[in-house]
Scaffold this active site. Structure first.
Site, PDB file in Angstrom:
ATOM      1  N   HIS A  46       0.805  -1.223   0.000  1.00 46.69           N
ATOM      2  CA  HIS A  46       0.000   0.000   0.000  1.00 46.69           C
ATOM      3  C   HIS A  46       0.840   1.276   0.000  1.00 46.69           C
ATOM      4  CE1 HIS A  46       0.747   0.936   4.223  1.00 46.69           C
ATOM      5  NE2 HIS A  46       0.601  -0.363   4.462  1.00 46.69           N
ATOM      6  N   GLU A  83      -2.472  -7.396   7.061  1.00 38.38           N
ATOM      7  CA  GLU A  83      -1.198  -7.185   7.741  1.00 38.38           C
ATOM      8  C   GLU A  83      -1.143  -7.980   9.035  1.00 38.38           C
ATOM      9  OE1 GLU A  83       1.798  -6.899   7.688  1.00 38.38           O
ATOM     10  OE2 GLU A  83       2.294  -4.790   7.455  1.00 38.38           O
TER      11      GLU A  83
END
Length: 188
Positions: free
Chosen positions: A9, A78
């Protein structure tokens, strides 16, 4: 051959502690265009993402412009730390030195790696011979690289910690990883 483009990201707003809703910063929103430009010539067949907003928003511009639906895969999220860590450097070193180290209610790097690799193997089976994009995160992606290249450790992770967005292309023959290419979209 199957090409998997993992997209770490773009810059996110670290003042938002909630992993699911943490947005991209204004810079992150601008920088995701670099991802779109890079991917436009790659003949992408499908787009997947972690369910976290920052990962989704990083691939959303590309997916929208190419009329591809983003499919969410929870396993690509994550690492769950367990609580907010003030000294992230020390915590990361401990985890990279011991893949089983974790805080209470958190995940070890071994656990993160296992769930990411299991999800990746399903995609390799279901999308063999395709070009795939997966929106993901720095630690999660680093454990995937480490699975196929054990020389990728804490120092390599630390070198990319501020590199957002970041692209890593994996080339597979079946489930065998033939090549890993790390791409800095800021110099591409």
């Amino acid at each position: 051959m199957t090409e998997i483009y993992f997209i770490r990201h773009a810059e996110s707003d670290n003042s938002v502690y909630d992993d699911y809703s943490r947005p991209l910063t204004e810079k992150g929103m601008r920088d995701r265009i670099l991802v779109t430009k890079f991917l436009n010539s790659k003949r992408i067949d499908a787009v997947f993402s972690s369910p976290y907003k920052r990962a989704i928003d990083t691939v959303k511009d590309f997916a929208g412009k190419n009329h591809l639906k983003i499919q969410f895969i929870d396993e690509f999220k994550e690492r769950h730390v367990g609580r907010w860590v003030d000294n992230f450097t020390d915590f990361s070193k401990k985890q990279w030195n011991d893949f089983h180290y974790k805080l209470n209610e958190g995940e070890s790097l071994q656990e993160v790696q296992s769930r990411n690799i299991n999800a990746l193997k399903r995609i390799l089976t279901d999308y063999e011979g395709k070009n795939i994009v997966i929106g993901t995160h720095g630690t999660a992606l680093s454990t995937i690289i480490n699975y196929y290249d054990s020389s990728f450790g804490y120092n390599e992770f630390n070198n990319i910690i501020k590199l957002m967005p970041w692209i890593v292309r994996f080339t597979f023959d079946g489930k065998f990883c033939k090549e890993i290419e790390k791409i800095n979209v800021f110099v591409y």
